[in-house]
Design an enzyme around this catalytic site. Structure first.
Site, mmCIF file in Angstrom:
data_model
loop_
_atom_site.group_PDB
_atom_site.id
_atom_site.type_symbol
_atom_site.label_atom_id
_atom_site.label_comp_id
_atom_site.label_asym_id
_atom_site.label_seq_id
_atom_site.Cartn_x
_atom_site.Cartn_y
_atom_site.Cartn_z
ATOM 1 N N ARG A 61 12.126 -9.157 -12.383
ATOM 2 C CA ARG A 61 11.472 -7.841 -12.490
ATOM 3 C C ARG A 61 11.157 -7.469 -13.931
ATOM 4 N NH1 ARG A 61 11.361 -5.090 -7.744
ATOM 5 N NH2 ARG A 61 12.973 -5.664 -6.284
ATOM 6 N N MET A 86 3.869 -0.914 -4.452
ATOM 7 C CA MET A 86 5.080 -1.246 -3.696
ATOM 8 C C MET A 86 6.052 -2.142 -4.473
ATOM 9 S SD MET A 86 4.567 0.513 -1.060
ATOM 10 C CE MET A 86 5.800 -0.037 0.095
ATOM 11 N N ARG A 87 6.264 -1.853 -5.732
ATOM 12 C CA ARG A 87 7.259 -2.600 -6.497
ATOM 13 C C ARG A 87 8.269 -1.628 -7.077
ATOM 14 N NH1 ARG A 87 7.830 -7.288 -5.123
ATOM 15 N NH2 ARG A 87 9.012 -7.696 -7.023
ATOM 16 N N ILE A 88 9.536 -2.016 -7.048
ATOM 17 C CA ILE A 88 10.553 -1.202 -7.715
ATOM 18 C C ILE A 88 10.473 -1.510 -9.208
ATOM 19 C CG2 ILE A 88 13.040 -0.853 -7.981
ATOM 20 C CD1 ILE A 88 13.292 -1.438 -4.981
ATOM 21 N N ASN A 103 4.461 9.428 -9.017
ATOM 22 C CA ASN A 103 4.413 8.680 -7.766
ATOM 23 C C ASN A 103 4.195 9.653 -6.619
ATOM 24 O OD1 ASN A 103 4.828 6.417 -5.981
ATOM 25 N ND2 ASN A 103 6.879 7.202 -5.563
ATOM 26 N N HIS A 105 5.233 10.005 -2.533
ATOM 27 C CA HIS A 105 6.157 9.425 -1.554
ATOM 28 C C HIS A 105 5.976 10.158 -0.224
ATOM 29 C CE1 HIS A 105 9.692 7.337 -0.108
ATOM 30 N NE2 HIS A 105 10.072 8.487 0.443
ATOM 31 N N LEU A 140 15.393 5.522 -7.831
ATOM 32 C CA LEU A 140 14.258 5.342 -6.919
ATOM 33 C C LEU A 140 13.997 6.575 -6.030
ATOM 34 C CD1 LEU A 140 12.165 3.222 -5.804
ATOM 35 C CD2 LEU A 140 13.853 2.762 -4.014
ATOM 36 N N GLU A 170 -1.207 14.084 1.657
ATOM 37 C CA GLU A 170 -1.084 13.304 0.413
ATOM 38 C C GLU A 170 -2.390 13.362 -0.370
ATOM 39 O OE1 GLU A 170 0.555 9.340 0.678
ATOM 40 O OE2 GLU A 170 1.665 9.824 2.487
HETATM 41 C C1 GRF Z 1 1.226 6.287 0.996
HETATM 42 O O1 GRF Z 1 1.786 6.770 2.179
HETATM 43 C C2 GRF Z 1 2.078 6.666 -0.178
HETATM 44 O O2 GRF Z 1 2.739 7.883 -0.016
HETATM 45 C C3 GRF Z 1 3.094 5.550 -0.212
HETATM 46 O O3 GRF Z 1 2.384 4.390 0.155
HETATM 47 C C4 GRF Z 1 1.252 4.758 0.934
HETATM 48 C C5 GRF Z 1 0.063 4.199 0.231
HETATM 49 O O4 GRF Z 1 -1.122 4.379 0.962
HETATM 50 N N1 GRF Z 1 3.729 5.479 -1.516
HETATM 51 P P1 GRF Z 1 -2.519 4.172 0.238
HETATM 52 O O5 GRF Z 1 -2.514 2.755 -0.324
HETATM 53 O O6 GRF Z 1 -2.670 5.203 -0.816
HETATM 54 O O7 GRF Z 1 -3.539 4.314 1.334
#
Ligand code: GRF
Length: 212
Positions: A61, A86-88, A103, A105, A140, A170
């Site tokens: 990492r 999608m990486r920590i 970020n 979530h 996290l 979102e």
């Molecule tokens: C979203 O639900 C976001 O909250 C999460 O991953 C998803 C990404 O969706 N972190 P997108 O790639 O923005 O369509």
């Protein structure tokens, strides 16, 4: 004008919402850790510079994060926006961008950090779920919260239907958060709290299920 870099791993619908929102900033680049991320195409079509850096090409990492930081820094961003990345990230990376890394979530944090948030929410029988934009800290999905949106969880919801309801929100709150940050109306203060000089606008209560 401030510059932002958006990090993605997949679909890129939040990225697209940001690109479509006419924000007071320049999107300097979209960077993905996966070459097959759909969002790369969307960004490319809009004439935005894209880059791919695969985590699989690095031993650990820390090595990935420092190579990622080197690419990000080429674009000299004021803000680094994780949109389905999608990486920590290592503590070193997070500290490097303190107050500049945000970020989104898909839950009302601090409830449901991690993955499968919609499925866990349905299993628990909660009635109100949602999404959160927050500053990233080494812990996290626990950073200081900038904005949240709540939606009802309905009796017949599946993880898919609930996810779609949350995703709509979102796409509303992420551009709002970035707009505030770009206008210096919201920031992370020295003691790690979200500060703001905006007038507070109280929203309506969400009661779920609704009252008769
Ligand atoms: C979203 O639900 C976001 O909250 C999460 O991953 C998803 C990404 O969706 N972190 P997108 O790639 O923005 O369509």
């Amino acid at each position: 004008m401030k510059r932002i870099v958006i990090l993605i791993s997949g679909r890129g619908s939040n990225m697209q919402a940001l690109l479509d929102a006419n924000l007071p900033c320049q999107v300097a680049a979209v960077i993905s850790n996966r070459a097959d991320a759909q969002g790369l195409e969307i960004a490319g079509r809009k004439g935005i510079e894209t880059a791919v850096i695969s985590h699989k090409d690095f031993a650990d990492r820390a090595a990935f994060d420092s190579a990622l930081a080197a690419i990000i820094d080429r674009f000299a961003p004021d803000l680094v926006v994780l949109a389905g990345f999608m990486r920590i990230l290592t503590a070193g990376f997070v500290e490097r961008y303190r107050g500049k890394l945000i970020n989104i979530h898909p839950s009302l944090l601090p409830a449901y950090p991690g993955i499968d948030t919609h499925q866990r929410a349905i299993q628990d029988g909660i009635k109100i779920h949602g999404c959160t934009v927050h500053f990233v800290t080494p812990d996290l999905d626990h950073g200081p919260i900038i904005i949240q949106a709540a939606v009802p969880v309905l009796r017949d919801d599946t993880p898919q239907s609930l996810s779609a309801r949350v995703l709509c929100e979102e796409h509303r709150i992420y551009p709002q958060a970035v707009r505030w940050l770009c206008r210096n109306q919201v920031w992370l203060d020295e003691i790690g709290r979200v500060a703001s000089d905006r007038l507070e606008q109280p929203g309506a209560a969400l009661i779920s299920p609704g009252l008769e």
